[in-house]
Scaffold this motif. Structure first.
Motif, PDB file in Angstrom:
ATOM      1  N   LEU A 178       0.820  -1.207   0.000  1.00 26.45           N
ATOM      2  CA  LEU A 178       0.000   0.000   0.000  1.00 26.45           C
ATOM      3  C   LEU A 178       0.859   1.265   0.000  1.00 26.45           C
ATOM      4  O   LEU A 178       1.771   1.411   0.812  1.00 26.45           O
ATOM      5  CB  LEU A 178      -0.907   0.000   1.231  1.00 26.45           C
ATOM      6  N   THR A 179       0.529   2.189  -0.921  1.00 26.43           N
ATOM      7  CA  THR A 179       1.210   3.484  -0.963  1.00 26.43           C
ATOM      8  C   THR A 179       0.255   4.644  -0.724  1.00 26.43           C
ATOM      9  O   THR A 179       0.682   5.712  -0.279  1.00 26.43           O
ATOM     10  CB  THR A 179       1.906   3.698  -2.323  1.00 26.43           C
ATOM     11  N   HIS A 180      -1.039   4.465  -1.033  1.00 18.81           N
ATOM     12  CA  HIS A 180      -2.022   5.535  -0.859  1.00 18.81           C
ATOM     13  C   HIS A 180      -3.256   4.977  -0.154  1.00 18.81           C
ATOM     14  O   HIS A 180      -3.843   3.997  -0.610  1.00 18.81           O
ATOM     15  CB  HIS A 180      -2.447   6.131  -2.209  1.00 18.81           C
ATOM     16  N   LEU A 181      -3.633   5.618   0.945  1.00 13.29           N
ATOM     17  CA  LEU A 181      -4.826   5.220   1.694  1.00 13.29           C
ATOM     18  C   LEU A 181      -5.684   6.450   1.954  1.00 13.29           C
ATOM     19  O   LEU A 181      -5.214   7.450   2.494  1.00 13.29           O
ATOM     20  CB  LEU A 181      -4.434   4.574   3.028  1.00 13.29           C
ATOM     21  N   ILE A 182      -6.949   6.368   1.551  1.00 10.73           N
ATOM     22  CA  ILE A 182      -7.929   7.417   1.843  1.00 10.73           C
ATOM     23  C   ILE A 182      -9.054   6.774   2.645  1.00 10.73           C
ATOM     24  O   ILE A 182      -9.715   5.852   2.168  1.00 10.73           O
ATOM     25  CB  ILE A 182      -8.485   8.054   0.560  1.00 10.73           C
ATOM     26  N   PHE A 183      -9.260   7.248   3.861  1.00  9.68           N
ATOM     27  CA  PHE A 183     -10.270   6.682   4.753  1.00  9.68           C
ATOM     28  C   PHE A 183     -11.181   7.807   5.224  1.00  9.68           C
ATOM     29  O   PHE A 183     -10.711   8.825   5.722  1.00  9.68           O
ATOM     30  CB  PHE A 183      -9.595   6.010   5.950  1.00  9.68           C
ATOM     31  N   SER A 184     -12.497   7.620   5.072  1.00  9.71           N
ATOM     32  CA  SER A 184     -13.427   8.660   5.509  1.00  9.71           C
ATOM     33  C   SER A 184     -14.684   8.033   6.080  1.00  9.71           C
ATOM     34  O   SER A 184     -15.066   6.922   5.719  1.00  9.71           O
ATOM     35  CB  SER A 184     -13.794   9.591   4.345  1.00  9.71           C
ATOM     36  N   GLU A 185     -15.307   8.766   7.001  1.00  8.86           N
ATOM     37  CA  GLU A 185     -16.595   8.382   7.557  1.00  8.86           C
ATOM     38  C   GLU A 185     -17.569   9.520   7.318  1.00  8.86           C
ATOM     39  O   GLU A 185     -17.207  10.691   7.391  1.00  8.86           O
ATOM     40  CB  GLU A 185     -16.489   8.121   9.060  1.00  8.86           C
ATOM     41  N   TRP A 186     -18.809   9.157   7.047  1.00 12.20           N
ATOM     42  CA  TRP A 186     -19.808  10.188   6.809  1.00 12.20           C
ATOM     43  C   TRP A 186     -21.182   9.672   7.202  1.00 12.20           C
ATOM     44  O   TRP A 186     -21.396   8.475   7.363  1.00 12.20           O
ATOM     45  CB  TRP A 186     -19.801  10.625   5.347  1.00 12.20           C
ATOM     46  N   SER A 187     -22.104  10.599   7.365  1.00  9.32           N
ATOM     47  CA  SER A 187     -23.496  10.251   7.618  1.00  9.32           C
ATOM     48  C   SER A 187     -24.354  11.104   6.708  1.00  9.32           C
ATOM     49  O   SER A 187     -23.858  11.953   5.972  1.00  9.32           O
ATOM     50  CB  SER A 187     -23.863  10.507   9.083  1.00  9.32           C
ATOM     51  N   SER A 188     -25.652  10.891   6.756  1.00  6.24           N
ATOM     52  CA  SER A 188     -26.558  11.687   5.936  1.00  6.24           C
ATOM     53  C   SER A 188     -26.622  13.129   6.422  1.00  6.24           C
ATOM     54  O   SER A 188     -27.092  14.013   5.717  1.00  6.24           O
ATOM     55  CB  SER A 188     -27.963  11.080   5.951  1.00  6.24           C
ATOM     56  N   GLU A 189     -26.130  13.362   7.642  1.00  6.34           N
ATOM     57  CA  GLU A 189     -26.204  14.706   8.212  1.00  6.34           C
ATOM     58  C   GLU A 189     -24.972  15.536   7.874  1.00  6.34           C
ATOM     59  O   GLU A 189     -25.062  16.663   7.427  1.00  6.34           O
ATOM     60  CB  GLU A 189     -26.372  14.611   9.731  1.00  6.34           C
ATOM     61  N   GLU A 190     -23.793  14.961   8.081  1.00  8.55           N
ATOM     62  CA  GLU A 190     -22.563  15.701   7.830  1.00  8.55           C
ATOM     63  C   GLU A 190     -21.393  14.737   7.851  1.00  8.55           C
ATOM     64  O   GLU A 190     -21.472  13.648   8.415  1.00  8.55           O
ATOM     65  CB  GLU A 190     -22.350  16.786   8.890  1.00  8.55           C
ATOM     66  N   PRO A 191     -20.262  15.108   7.217  1.00 10.07           N
ATOM     67  CA  PRO A 191     -19.095  14.233   7.266  1.00 10.07           C
ATOM     68  C   PRO A 191     -18.491  14.197   8.657  1.00 10.07           C
ATOM     69  O   PRO A 191     -18.584  15.153   9.415  1.00 10.07           O
ATOM     70  CB  PRO A 191     -18.131  14.880   6.256  1.00 10.07           C
ATOM     71  N   LEU A 192     -17.893  13.073   8.991  1.00  8.46           N
ATOM     72  CA  LEU A 192     -17.198  12.937  10.266  1.00  8.46           C
ATOM     73  C   LEU A 192     -15.704  12.985  10.017  1.00  8.46           C
ATOM     74  O   LEU A 192     -15.175  12.190   9.246  1.00  8.46           O
ATOM     75  CB  LEU A 192     -17.558  11.601  10.930  1.00  8.46           C
ATOM     76  N   ALA A 193     -15.041  13.901  10.651  1.00  6.80           N
ATOM     77  CA  ALA A 193     -13.593  14.005  10.476  1.00  6.80           C
ATOM     78  C   ALA A 193     -12.908  13.035  11.423  1.00  6.80           C
ATOM     79  O   ALA A 193     -13.084  13.103  12.633  1.00  6.80           O
ATOM     80  CB  ALA A 193     -13.137  15.431  10.758  1.00  6.80           C
ATOM     81  N   ILE A 194     -12.139  12.124  10.875  1.00  8.73           N
ATOM     82  CA  ILE A 194     -11.424  11.144  11.677  1.00  8.73           C
ATOM     83  C   ILE A 194      -9.930  11.380  11.516  1.00  8.73           C
ATOM     84  O   ILE A 194      -9.399  11.335  10.410  1.00  8.73           O
ATOM     85  CB  ILE A 194     -11.764   9.706  11.240  1.00  8.73           C
ATOM     86  N   SER A 195      -9.262  11.657  12.603  1.00  8.19           N
ATOM     87  CA  SER A 195      -7.819  11.851  12.548  1.00  8.19           C
ATOM     88  C   SER A 195      -7.135  10.699  13.261  1.00  8.19           C
ATOM     89  O   SER A 195      -7.487  10.361  14.388  1.00  8.19           O
ATOM     90  CB  SER A 195      -7.426  13.174  13.216  1.00  8.19           C
ATOM     91  N   ILE A 196      -6.154  10.082  12.594  1.00  2.00           N
ATOM     92  CA  ILE A 196      -5.436   8.984  13.231  1.00  2.00           C
ATOM     93  C   ILE A 196      -4.028   9.404  13.624  1.00  2.00           C
ATOM     94  O   ILE A 196      -3.285   8.627  14.193  1.00  2.00           O
ATOM     95  CB  ILE A 196      -5.353   7.760  12.311  1.00  2.00           C
ATOM     96  N   PHE A 197      -3.675  10.626  13.341  1.00  2.00           N
ATOM     97  CA  PHE A 197      -2.291  11.026  13.535  1.00  2.00           C
ATOM     98  C   PHE A 197      -1.950  11.299  14.995  1.00  2.00           C
ATOM     99  O   PHE A 197      -0.794  11.417  15.350  1.00  2.00           O
ATOM    100  CB  PHE A 197      -1.978  12.252  12.669  1.00  2.00           C
ATOM    101  N   ASN A 198      -2.970  11.413  15.862  1.00  4.95           N
ATOM    102  CA  ASN A 198      -2.712  11.598  17.285  1.00  4.95           C
ATOM    103  C   ASN A 198      -2.874  10.302  18.060  1.00  4.95           C
ATOM    104  O   ASN A 198      -3.017  10.308  19.274  1.00  4.95           O
ATOM    105  CB  ASN A 198      -3.669  12.657  17.859  1.00  4.95           C
ATOM    106  N   HIS A 199      -2.885   9.203  17.337  1.00  2.00           N
ATOM    107  CA  HIS A 199      -3.078   7.898  17.961  1.00  2.00           C
ATOM    108  C   HIS A 199      -1.896   7.003  17.618  1.00  2.00           C
ATOM    109  O   HIS A 199      -1.287   7.144  16.558  1.00  2.00           O
ATOM    110  CB  HIS A 199      -4.386   7.267  17.459  1.00  2.00           C
TER     111      HIS A 199
END
Length: 213
Positions: A178-199
Motif C-alpha cells: 500500500l502506498t495511498h490510503l484514503i479513509f473517511s466516515e460520513w453520515s446523511s447529516e454531515e461528514p465525520l472528520a477522523i484523525s489517526i495522527f494523534n493515535h
C-alpha cells in the motif's frame, strides 16, 4: 426559410468520439448492461482498455447519491461481461450489495486499486477479519485503497472511535504494498472528520505508505 423536415439522429450514425462522450456520462453498469453485444463497434468502444480498466459499477444519481445495483443487471455483468474483461481491470469500486459477486468470485490479476463505498463499519470490519481473498489482495496486490464508511448517526462515541482505529490498524498491518490510503466516515447529516495522527496507530504505518488521508 428552410422548411425541410429535420432528420432523426440515429445513435449508430454518431462518430466514435461522440459515442465515447455519451458512454462516459452513463453509470458504467448501465453502459455495460445496455451496450455490450449490440454490435461489434459498440463492443470495441465499451471494451476499450482505457474505459474498462477503471471498473466502477456503483450507481450514482445526479446528486451523487449511491444506490445498490439492480440484481438482474448485476447477474448479467458477472456472468457475461466480467469473464471478458477481468484481466484488464486495474481499479475496482464496490458497494455492499455487489462486493460478494464482484470481488470474491472473480480474480483480477492486474488489480492494484480498490475502493469500498457506503460500507457500515461493522460489515467492513467483518470482511477485513474474515475474508481470505480480501486479505490476500491487501497483502499482495493493492497499492491504492479508498474506504468510505457510512454511519447512521454523527454521534461520536468511544466505541465507534475504537472500531475505526481497529479497522485502520488491520488495513495498515495487512497491506504490504500500500502506498495511498484514503479513509473517511460520513453520515446523511454531515461528514465525520477522523484523525489517526494523534493515535499510536499512526506510528504503525508501513514504510511503503506515502499518502494517508
Amino acid at each position: 426559410m428552410n422548411t425541410s423536415p429535420n432528420k432523426d439522429i440515429n445513435i449508430f450514425d454518431l462518430p466514435n468520439e461522440i459515442l465515447v462522450i455519451i458512454f462516459n456520462k452513463l453509470n458504467m453498469i448501465d453502459a455495460l448492461y445496455s451496450l455490450v453485444d449490440v454490435n461489434e463497434r459498440f463492443n470495441r468502444l465499451v471494451f476499450d482498455r482505457l474505459y474498462i480498466h477503471n471498473l466502477d459499477l456503483t450507481v450514482k444519481s445526479s446528486s451523487n447519491y449511491i444506490s445498490s445495483i439492480n440484481n438482474q443487471m448485476l447477474d448479467e455483468v458477472c456472468e457475461k461481461i466480467l469473464p471478458r474483461i477481468y484481466h484488464q481491470v486495474n481499479k475496482l469500486t464496490v458497494e455492499p450489495h455487489s462486493i460478494e459477486r464482484l470481488l470474491f468470485t472473480t480474480g483480477y490479476p492486474q488489480l492494484d486499486s480498490l475502493s469500498f463505498i457506503n460500507f457500515q463499519k461493522e460489515t467492513f470490519h467483518q470482511y477485513l477479519t474474515g475474508n481470505t481473498i480480501l486479505r490476500f489482495l491487501l497483502m499482495d496486490q493493492i497499492k491504492h485503497l479508498v474506504v468510505e464508511i457510512k454511519n447512521e448517526t454523527t454521534a461520536a462515541t468511544e466505541l465507534s472511535y475504537k472500531n475505526t482505529l481497529n479497522i485502520l490498524s488491520l488495513i495498515l498491518f495487512s497491506s504490504k504494498r500500500l502506498t495511498h490510503l484514503i479513509f473517511s466516515e460520513w453520515s446523511s447529516e454531515e461528514p465525520l472528520a477522523i484523525s489517526i495522527f494523534n493515535h499510536p496507530t499512526a506510528s504503525c504505518v508501513s514504510s511503503t505508505v506515502t499518502q494517508l488521508e
